[in-house]
Scaffold this motif. Structure first.
Motif, PDB file in Angstrom:
ATOM      1  N   PRO A  31      38.141  32.827  36.318  1.00 45.70           N
ATOM      2  CA  PRO A  31      37.840  34.036  37.095  1.00 45.70           C
ATOM      3  C   PRO A  31      39.038  34.976  37.210  1.00 45.70           C
ATOM      4  N   ASP A  32      38.735  36.251  37.363  1.00 44.10           N
ATOM      5  CA  ASP A  32      39.765  37.262  37.597  1.00 44.10           C
ATOM      6  C   ASP A  32      40.028  37.391  39.097  1.00 44.10           C
ATOM      7  N   GLY A  33      41.169  38.026  39.423  1.00 44.46           N
ATOM      8  CA  GLY A  33      41.510  38.242  40.825  1.00 44.46           C
ATOM      9  C   GLY A  33      42.164  37.030  41.449  1.00 44.46           C
ATOM     10  N   GLU A  34      42.243  37.032  42.774  1.00 44.73           N
ATOM     11  CA  GLU A  34      42.895  35.938  43.489  1.00 44.73           C
ATOM     12  C   GLU A  34      42.098  34.649  43.348  1.00 44.73           C
ATOM     13  N   VAL A  35      42.787  33.532  43.462  1.00 45.73           N
ATOM     14  CA  VAL A  35      42.147  32.227  43.329  1.00 45.73           C
ATOM     15  C   VAL A  35      41.327  31.951  44.581  1.00 45.73           C
ATOM     16  N   ARG A  36      39.999  31.813  44.408  1.00 45.14           N
ATOM     17  CA  ARG A  36      39.162  31.550  45.575  1.00 45.14           C
ATOM     18  C   ARG A  36      37.919  30.719  45.280  1.00 45.14           C
ATOM     19  N   TRP A  37      37.660  30.422  44.015  1.00 42.72           N
ATOM     20  CA  TRP A  37      36.413  29.755  43.686  1.00 42.72           C
ATOM     21  C   TRP A  37      36.576  28.260  43.412  1.00 42.72           C
ATOM     22  N   GLY A  38      37.777  27.713  43.485  1.00 39.48           N
ATOM     23  CA  GLY A  38      37.946  26.313  43.123  1.00 39.48           C
ATOM     24  C   GLY A  38      38.086  26.151  41.621  1.00 39.48           C
ATOM     25  N   PHE A  39      37.856  24.936  41.125  1.00 40.89           N
ATOM     26  CA  PHE A  39      38.029  24.637  39.702  1.00 40.89           C
ATOM     27  C   PHE A  39      37.146  25.567  38.877  1.00 40.89           C
ATOM     28  N   PRO A  40      37.703  26.306  37.900  1.00 39.56           N
ATOM     29  CA  PRO A  40      36.927  27.322  37.172  1.00 39.56           C
ATOM     30  C   PRO A  40      35.665  26.796  36.498  1.00 39.56           C
TER      31      PRO A  40
END
Length: 395
Positions: free
Chosen positions: A272-281
């Motif tokens: 994902p793009d942007g700040e890390v917020r979704w957990g393991f890609p």
């Protein structure tokens, strides 16, 4: 070879009907709608989240309008955030039979299942009338992913796929490899293969983004099973994963849902793009396969050393086993034994040609091992992506 002609000019090698749940609360009903018709090419997929996500909407739009898909039924609870009306309009705009059932409006579980099954029966009659037209290898999009890698993956199955990729590109196909989190350490090598100078820097940036993402999370794409199988570092795993790309120039970068615009080799950026917020890609190989299919892949080449039994909805998965011992244990789930290379019974070029020939036969209708066993796994989670920059695609 013939294919199912779609309104956008693309040709499908399958003619499946998809039933799509738009929130986890509708999952059971959608699954029950599919159950009696699963042997007739009716597949289940969906998004479990209750809140809107542009990535999930784009994924389902691309999947429901994939050339291998002939019709789509959406199943909604009724109060989730997914924009079911917009998705339905996008599917219908392609000329495919499509409808939506809202459980809260239809009258609950039993009535929705009954209406869904009746709709499927009608849709199957309509999709059977889709014309078939001549098709060549140049019409194909082929993706590749590795899962359950071990020390044999990078010296048998993966480079054999690279040989097949080179042959596909030479014959005008579009081929896609991924994932950037398993290419750490290979970014400079990939940059040297970029078709354009401006693409080289984008390739490096993709892998650097993956490195930052994993550093923030505190772990990377290296599982205990990889170590048990003899891999020692992420760089070693990366070199094996990289070898699936073959030797053709890299034409561009894709993000999930981007269809390659022309023949050539493409890298799919799944982080994902942007700040890390979704957990393991990518939480599973199944999710990666789904993203490759959303990019138009008619077929996915899945290499494995430790062994894997998954397939996918919509597009067939060809299993290429790297380890001869694993093949002997799991031969019913495998399509090609690349482990013969280790035993001196075949060369990389010979297995590469075998993979190419199997792709053609599958495109002509031959079932893969996972298809024959009824595997149709699917997974979709939350992510966020920015549009591709002008340097990412040719022209």
């Amino acid at each position: 070879m013939t294919g199912y002609l779609r309104s956008d000019g693309r040709k499908g090698i399958r003619n499946v009907t998809v039933v799509v749940y738009l929130v986890e609360c509708a999952h059971h009903v959608a699954r029950e709608v599919v159950f009696p018709s699963r042997e007739q090419g009716v597949h289940l997929l969906g998004f479990p989240g209750c809140y809107p996500n542009a990535y999930a909407h784009r994924m389902l739009k691309q999947l429901c309008t994939h050339p291998n898909v002939g019709a789509a039924l959406l199943v909604s609870l009724g109060c989730e955030g997914f924009n079911r009306k917009n998705l339905l309009e996008e599917i219908r705009a392609t000329g495919r039979p499509a409808d939506v059932l809202v459980i809260q409006d239809t009258g609950g579980t039993r009535k929705t299942i009954e209406e869904g099954r009746a709709w499927i029966a009608q849709a199957l009659e309509k999709t059977a009338q889709v014309p078939r037209v001549p098709m060549t290898v140049s019409d194909l999009v082929v993706g590749t992913v590795c899962g359950g890698s071990d020390a044999t993956s990078g010296i048998t199955a993966n480079p054999a796929v690279g040989r097949a990729f080179d042959q596909l590109v030479q014959n005008g196909a579009r081929v896609v490899f991924e994932e950037t989190g398993e290419l750490i350490g290979c970014e400079q090598i990939m940059a040297m293969r970029a078709a354009r100078p401006e693409l080289a820097s984008e390739l490096i940036a993709c892998v650097e983004k993956a490195g930052r993402y994993y550093s923030t999370l505190g772990h990377g794409s290296f599982a205990p099973g990889n170590a048990e199988g003899g891999l020692t570092t992420i760089e070693e795993k990366s070199m094996g994963a990289y070898s699936k790309s073959g030797n053709s120039p890299i034409s561009g970068i894709l993000k999930p849902g981007d269809v390659p615009p022309s023949a050539g080799l493409y890298l799919l950026d799944v982080v994902p793009d942007g700040e890390v917020r979704w957990g393991f890609p990518n939480i599973s190989d199944i999710q990666e396969i789904g993203e490759l299919i959303a990019c138009g892949s008619h077929v996915t080449l899945f290499t494995t050393g430790r062994g894997s039994v998954v397939g996918s909805a919509i597009s067939p998965v060809i299993k290429i086993c790297a380890n001869p011992e694993t093949y002997r244990r799991l031969n019913e789930d495998m399509d090609i034994n690349a482990g013969r290379i280790l035993e001196g019974a075949a060369t990389l070029d010979e297995v590469g040609r075998e993979i190419y020939d199997r792709i053609v036969r599958v495109a002509e209708g031959e079932k893969t091992a996972s298809e024959a066993m009824g595997h149709a796994e699917f997974s979709l989670v939350y992510k966020s992506f920015e549009p591709l920059g002008p340097a990412c695609l040719p022209g």
